[in-house]
Enzyme design. Structure first.
Site, PDB file in Angstrom:
ATOM      1  N   HIS A 140       0.818  -1.209   0.000  1.00  0.00           N
ATOM      2  CA  HIS A 140       0.000   0.000   0.000  1.00  0.00           C
ATOM      3  C   HIS A 140       0.858   1.269   0.000  1.00  0.00           C
ATOM      4  O   HIS A 140       0.710   2.142  -0.842  1.00  0.00           O
ATOM      5  CB  HIS A 140      -0.926   0.005   1.220  1.00  0.00           C
ATOM      6  CG  HIS A 140      -1.854   1.173   1.234  1.00  0.00           C
ATOM      7  ND1 HIS A 140      -3.114   1.112   0.702  1.00  0.00           N
ATOM      8  CD2 HIS A 140      -1.688   2.442   1.663  1.00  0.00           C
ATOM      9  CE1 HIS A 140      -3.689   2.300   0.818  1.00  0.00           C
ATOM     10  NE2 HIS A 140      -2.838   3.123   1.402  1.00  0.00           N
ATOM     11  N   HIS A 143       3.072   6.205  -1.823  1.00  0.00           N
ATOM     12  CA  HIS A 143       3.691   7.378  -1.206  1.00  0.00           C
ATOM     13  C   HIS A 143       5.212   7.313  -1.287  1.00  0.00           C
ATOM     14  O   HIS A 143       5.888   7.872  -0.427  1.00  0.00           O
ATOM     15  CB  HIS A 143       3.272   7.483   0.266  1.00  0.00           C
ATOM     16  CG  HIS A 143       1.801   7.671   0.454  1.00  0.00           C
ATOM     17  ND1 HIS A 143       1.154   8.850   0.136  1.00  0.00           N
ATOM     18  CD2 HIS A 143       0.833   6.835   0.889  1.00  0.00           C
ATOM     19  CE1 HIS A 143      -0.137   8.726   0.382  1.00  0.00           C
ATOM     20  NE2 HIS A 143      -0.359   7.511   0.839  1.00  0.00           N
ATOM     21  N   LYS A 146      -5.016  10.657  -8.499  1.00  0.00           N
ATOM     22  CA  LYS A 146      -4.850  10.879  -7.060  1.00  0.00           C
ATOM     23  C   LYS A 146      -4.810  12.401  -6.893  1.00  0.00           C
ATOM     24  O   LYS A 146      -3.834  13.042  -7.302  1.00  0.00           O
ATOM     25  CB  LYS A 146      -3.555  10.232  -6.565  1.00  0.00           C
ATOM     26  CG  LYS A 146      -3.356  10.396  -5.058  1.00  0.00           C
ATOM     27  CD  LYS A 146      -2.943   9.088  -4.401  1.00  0.00           C
ATOM     28  CE  LYS A 146      -2.931   9.254  -2.885  1.00  0.00           C
ATOM     29  NZ  LYS A 146      -2.869   7.997  -2.170  1.00  0.00           N
TER      30      LYS A 146
END
Length: 285
Positions: free
Chosen positions: A158, A174, A220
């Site tokens: 993730h 990220h 995003k």
């Protein structure tokens, strides 16, 4: 805004200072910020593109490949099926790769400092092999993102690799190395930087950015990420925050170098659900 956590600010700043594997902006890589991103909602398929070029103008890949923690990290990025709801299959080779990566980061001063700090708090196993097992469980143990689904996710996938939900939503992603590699393969389209209210635009030396991008057909609207830091630095920060709190969502305001950040870590049972920095301000403002 939560008050500054001085203890964590001190710890994370020490980690920043000893992060010898971190790449130097302008020397090891160059970013090209271009325009400010427009308004967007999660799941938009088309948004205004304020950046015709890539975010990463260049990255010294030789340096990346010559640093063990980056090299072992990069080998993990192709181990995942990005769609949630599709069960992950972990091969014996991938288990070996996960372990090689953990061995590499555990040999760094940054992770040793994290381990020492957690030991003082009685939150980590003293034996390095046990601590590694603990890290494996937090980051690599598979779980189902939604109730009743097959095990389709893990903290590492993730946070560092990114996932998609029904092809409509981007989850996580990220990490700057993954972003750079995906951009290089024309999988990611950088749409521009995102500023905070009444704040100036970021500059090319900033090592924490808020950006907008599309990946695998979805947008995003805002994703924040450290730029140039080593994988062990991010692993250390997020692991410390995860183990310090039992809360489902932990937010701590910290000052690292010139950046005032809100560090966010969400738990999924005994595992990391997500983790990322939110830039609050920089001392240049």
């Amino acid at each position: 805004r939560k008050a500054l956590n001085h203890e964590l600010s001190k710890l994370f700043s020490e980690m920043w200072d000893m992060d010898v594997n971190r790449l130097v902006p302008g020397k090891d890589y160059t970013i090209d910020l271009q325009g400010k991103a427009g308004a967007a909602q999660q799941g938009d398929s088309a948004v205004q593109d304020s950046a015709a070029r890539h975010l990463f103008h260049n990255v010294n890949e030789e340096r990346l490949k010559s640093i063990k923690t980056f090299a072992t990290f990069i080998s993990l990025l192709d181990n995942y099926e990005t769609s949630t709801g599709v069960a992950e299959v972990v091969t014996p080779e991938e288990i070996v790769e996960n372990n090689c990566f953990l061995d590499a980061i555990l040999a760094t001063e940054v992770m040793k400092l994290a381990h020492e700090y957690l030991l003082k708090k009685n939150l980590a196993k003293p034996n390095l092999a046990d601590f590694k097992y603990q890290l494996y469980d937090i980051w690599f143990q598979l779980y189902a993102r939604k109730e009743g689904d097959r095990p389709d996710s893990c903290g590492f996938e993730h946070v560092f690799v990114g996932e998609t939900r029904r092809g409509k939503q981007i989850l996580g992603l990220h990490n700057w190395v993954q972003f750079y590699l995906q951009e290089k393969h024309n999988q990611i389209d950088y749409k521009g930087y995102v500023t905070r209210k009444n704040k100036t635009r970021p500059d090319k030396d900033d090592q924490v950015l808020s950006i907008q991008f599309s990946w695998k057909g979805s947008v995003k609207p805002i994703g924040s990420t450290f730029i140039g830091v080593s994988p062990e630095f991010e692993f250390a920060l997020y692991t410390v925050m995860f183990l310090l709190s039992e809360e489902r969502v932990t937010r701590e305001t910290v000052k690292i170098e010139e950046y005032e950040l809100q560090m966010v870590v969400c738990r999924h049972g005994h595992h990391i659900g997500t983790a990322y920095p939110v830039l609050l301000s920089t001392s240049s403002e």
